[in-house]
Design a protein around this motif. Structure first.
Motif, PDB file in Angstrom:
ATOM      1  N   ARG A 100       0.844  -1.154  -0.058  1.00 35.80           N
ATOM      2  CA  ARG A 100      -0.152  -0.002  -0.049  1.00 35.80           C
ATOM      3  C   ARG A 100       0.938   1.397  -0.030  1.00 35.80           C
ATOM      4  N   GLN A 101       1.692   1.231   1.003  1.00 34.42           N
ATOM      5  CA  GLN A 101       2.862   2.299   0.802  1.00 34.42           C
ATOM      6  C   GLN A 101       3.528   2.533  -0.243  1.00 34.42           C
ATOM      7  N   VAL A 102       3.751   1.776  -0.952  1.00 35.60           N
ATOM      8  CA  VAL A 102       4.758   1.635  -2.367  1.00 35.60           C
ATOM      9  C   VAL A 102       3.843   2.182  -3.376  1.00 35.60           C
ATOM     10  N   LEU A 103       2.562   1.699  -3.413  1.00 40.94           N
ATOM     11  CA  LEU A 103       1.588   2.284  -4.353  1.00 40.94           C
ATOM     12  C   LEU A 103       1.356   3.389  -4.352  1.00 40.94           C
ATOM     13  N   VAL A 104       0.903   3.960  -2.871  1.00 43.59           N
ATOM     14  CA  VAL A 104       0.616   5.274  -2.718  1.00 43.59           C
ATOM     15  C   VAL A 104       1.822   6.358  -3.204  1.00 43.59           C
ATOM     16  N   GLU A 105       2.967   5.958  -3.140  1.00 45.91           N
ATOM     17  CA  GLU A 105       4.075   6.831  -3.914  1.00 45.91           C
ATOM     18  C   GLU A 105       3.864   7.505  -5.070  1.00 45.91           C
ATOM     19  N   PHE A 106       2.931   6.553  -6.013  1.00 45.58           N
ATOM     20  CA  PHE A 106       2.694   7.001  -7.468  1.00 45.58           C
ATOM     21  C   PHE A 106       1.413   7.632  -7.524  1.00 45.58           C
ATOM     22  N   GLY A 107       0.876   8.156  -6.326  1.00 46.90           N
ATOM     23  CA  GLY A 107      -0.474   8.744  -6.474  1.00 46.90           C
ATOM     24  C   GLY A 107      -1.909   7.914  -6.266  1.00 46.90           C
ATOM     25  N   ASN A 108      -2.800   8.348  -6.580  1.00 49.26           N
ATOM     26  CA  ASN A 108      -4.085   7.764  -6.586  1.00 49.26           C
ATOM     27  C   ASN A 108      -4.376   7.188  -7.925  1.00 49.26           C
ATOM     28  N   PHE A 109      -4.710   5.862  -7.706  1.00 44.69           N
ATOM     29  CA  PHE A 109      -5.006   5.223  -9.110  1.00 44.69           C
ATOM     30  C   PHE A 109      -6.189   4.091  -8.680  1.00 44.69           C
ATOM     31  N   LYS A 123     -13.539  -3.170  -6.578  1.00 48.02           N
ATOM     32  CA  LYS A 123     -12.978  -2.222  -7.203  1.00 48.02           C
ATOM     33  C   LYS A 123     -12.854  -1.128  -6.186  1.00 48.02           C
ATOM     34  N   SER A 124     -11.430  -0.482  -5.994  1.00 47.89           N
ATOM     35  CA  SER A 124     -11.344   0.472  -5.037  1.00 47.89           C
ATOM     36  C   SER A 124     -10.256   1.411  -5.496  1.00 47.89           C
ATOM     37  N   SER A 125      -9.582   2.276  -4.764  1.00 49.75           N
ATOM     38  CA  SER A 125      -8.583   3.152  -5.154  1.00 49.75           C
ATOM     39  C   SER A 125      -7.145   2.853  -4.044  1.00 49.75           C
ATOM     40  N   VAL A 126      -6.134   3.205  -4.654  1.00 47.06           N
ATOM     41  CA  VAL A 126      -4.870   3.199  -3.607  1.00 47.06           C
ATOM     42  C   VAL A 126      -5.060   4.004  -2.316  1.00 47.06           C
ATOM     43  N   ARG A 127      -5.543   5.235  -2.488  1.00 52.50           N
ATOM     44  CA  ARG A 127      -6.001   6.061  -1.321  1.00 52.50           C
ATOM     45  C   ARG A 127      -6.881   5.355  -0.298  1.00 52.50           C
ATOM     46  N   ASP A 128      -7.956   4.654  -0.777  1.00 54.87           N
ATOM     47  CA  ASP A 128      -8.958   3.857   0.112  1.00 54.87           C
ATOM     48  C   ASP A 128      -8.384   2.992   0.767  1.00 54.87           C
ATOM     49  N   PHE A 129      -7.236   2.322   0.283  1.00 54.82           N
ATOM     50  CA  PHE A 129      -6.364   1.422   1.264  1.00 54.82           C
ATOM     51  C   PHE A 129      -5.376   1.971   2.131  1.00 54.82           C
ATOM     52  N   LEU A 130      -5.152   3.194   2.018  1.00 55.97           N
ATOM     53  CA  LEU A 130      -4.230   4.020   2.932  1.00 55.97           C
ATOM     54  C   LEU A 130      -4.450   5.322   3.248  1.00 55.97           C
ATOM     55  N   PRO A 131      -5.704   5.589   3.919  1.00 58.49           N
ATOM     56  CA  PRO A 131      -5.944   7.051   4.318  1.00 58.49           C
ATOM     57  C   PRO A 131      -4.876   7.563   5.318  1.00 58.49           C
ATOM     58  N   GLY A 132      -4.620   8.955   4.941  1.00 55.59           N
ATOM     59  CA  GLY A 132      -3.821   9.363   5.992  1.00 55.59           C
ATOM     60  C   GLY A 132      -2.396   9.169   5.630  1.00 55.59           C
ATOM     61  N   ALA A 133      -2.025   8.687   4.498  1.00 58.06           N
ATOM     62  CA  ALA A 133      -0.703   8.123   4.086  1.00 58.06           C
ATOM     63  C   ALA A 133       0.304   9.448   4.311  1.00 58.06           C
ATOM     64  N   PHE A 134       1.756   8.651   4.439  1.00 58.06           N
ATOM     65  CA  PHE A 134       2.881   9.590   4.335  1.00 58.06           C
ATOM     66  C   PHE A 134       2.966   9.370   2.735  1.00 58.06           C
ATOM     67  N   THR A 135       3.371  10.673   2.280  1.00 55.33           N
ATOM     68  CA  THR A 135       3.516  10.604   0.919  1.00 55.33           C
ATOM     69  C   THR A 135       4.888  11.561   0.550  1.00 55.33           C
ATOM     70  N   PRO A 136       4.927  11.621  -0.977  1.00 52.61           N
ATOM     71  CA  PRO A 136       5.997  12.568  -1.201  1.00 52.61           C
ATOM     72  C   PRO A 136       5.803  13.939  -1.036  1.00 52.61           C
ATOM     73  N   LYS A 137       4.460  14.265  -0.895  1.00 54.46           N
ATOM     74  CA  LYS A 137       3.975  15.796  -0.594  1.00 54.46           C
ATOM     75  C   LYS A 137       4.395  15.922   1.096  1.00 54.46           C
ATOM     76  N   ASP A 141       6.140  19.175   1.702  1.00 62.11           N
ATOM     77  CA  ASP A 141       5.734  20.311   2.638  1.00 62.11           C
ATOM     78  C   ASP A 141       6.897  20.587   3.925  1.00 62.11           C
ATOM     79  N   HIS A 142       7.796  19.640   4.193  1.00 66.41           N
ATOM     80  CA  HIS A 142       8.571  19.790   5.248  1.00 66.41           C
ATOM     81  C   HIS A 142       9.749  20.519   4.606  1.00 66.41           C
ATOM     82  N   ILE A 143       9.981  20.515   3.427  1.00 64.51           N
ATOM     83  CA  ILE A 143      11.217  21.378   2.718  1.00 64.51           C
ATOM     84  C   ILE A 143      10.649  22.874   2.675  1.00 64.51           C
ATOM     85  N   ILE A 144       9.485  22.912   2.483  1.00 60.19           N
ATOM     86  CA  ILE A 144       8.767  24.536   2.333  1.00 60.19           C
ATOM     87  C   ILE A 144       8.715  25.117   3.616  1.00 60.19           C
ATOM     88  N   GLN A 145       8.460  24.219   4.782  1.00 60.53           N
ATOM     89  CA  GLN A 145       8.580  24.737   6.251  1.00 60.53           C
ATOM     90  C   GLN A 145       9.719  25.217   6.626  1.00 60.53           C
TER      91      GLN A 145
END
Ligand code: THU
Length: 147
Positions: A100-109, A123-137, A141-145
């Protein structure tokens, strides 16, 4: 065992599921005897498959979903439309936490779970399987802050 994918109306999805079911036959799973096949559809219509590849040193095992991702990325593809995941479980199995974590790296599909022993399709989506995921974003966000 007859494999049917009658419940899937959309031809591209049907083809993807067929690839996952076919790939599953190549799973290397002498220890668990639990074959998994995955087929990843890129946004431009290519399909990359993966299977679980186990190892005598059990921790060396890679799941089907991650081997499909590795194959696609190795060939230069990182934009995905859907992944189909096939197992023998009558109620289609869901991807493990690491996948799930590896899939979410590539966005939602889309995620299409299928069974080779029943006609059940989920039928579902990547995000449905990992709500609140730690993502590239999260890292962006950390870099910006901290700038
Ligand atoms: N497996 C996968 O390929 N994908 C998953 O999401 C769950 C587990 C594999 C790993 C191992 O080879 C076997 O299934 C039993 O855990």
């Amino acid at each position: 065992m007859k494999i049917t994918v009658q419940q899937i109306a959309e031809p591209a999805e049907r083809q993807l599921v067929e690839h996952a079911l076919k790939a599953m036959k190549n799973a290397y799973c002498p220890y668990s005897k639990f074959p998994v096949g995955a087929a990843l559809l890129t946004k431009d219509g290519r399909i990359f498959t993966g299977v679980n590849v186990e190892n005598a040193s059990y921790g060396g095992t890679i799941c089907a979903e991650r081997s499909a991702i590795v194959s696609a990325v190795s060939n230069g593809y990182t934009d995905f439309k859907a992944i189909a995941i096939a197992t023998e479980l009558e109620d289609p199995a869901t991807p493990c936490g690491l996948c799930r974590q590896v899939l979410v790296e590539f966005g939602n599909f889309d995620v299409i779970l299928v069974s080779s022993t029943s006609n059940k399709v989920v039928k579902s989506s990547v995000r449905d399987f990992l709500p609140g995921a730690f993502t590239p974003k999260s890292l962006d966000d950390h870099i910006i802050q901290t700038q």
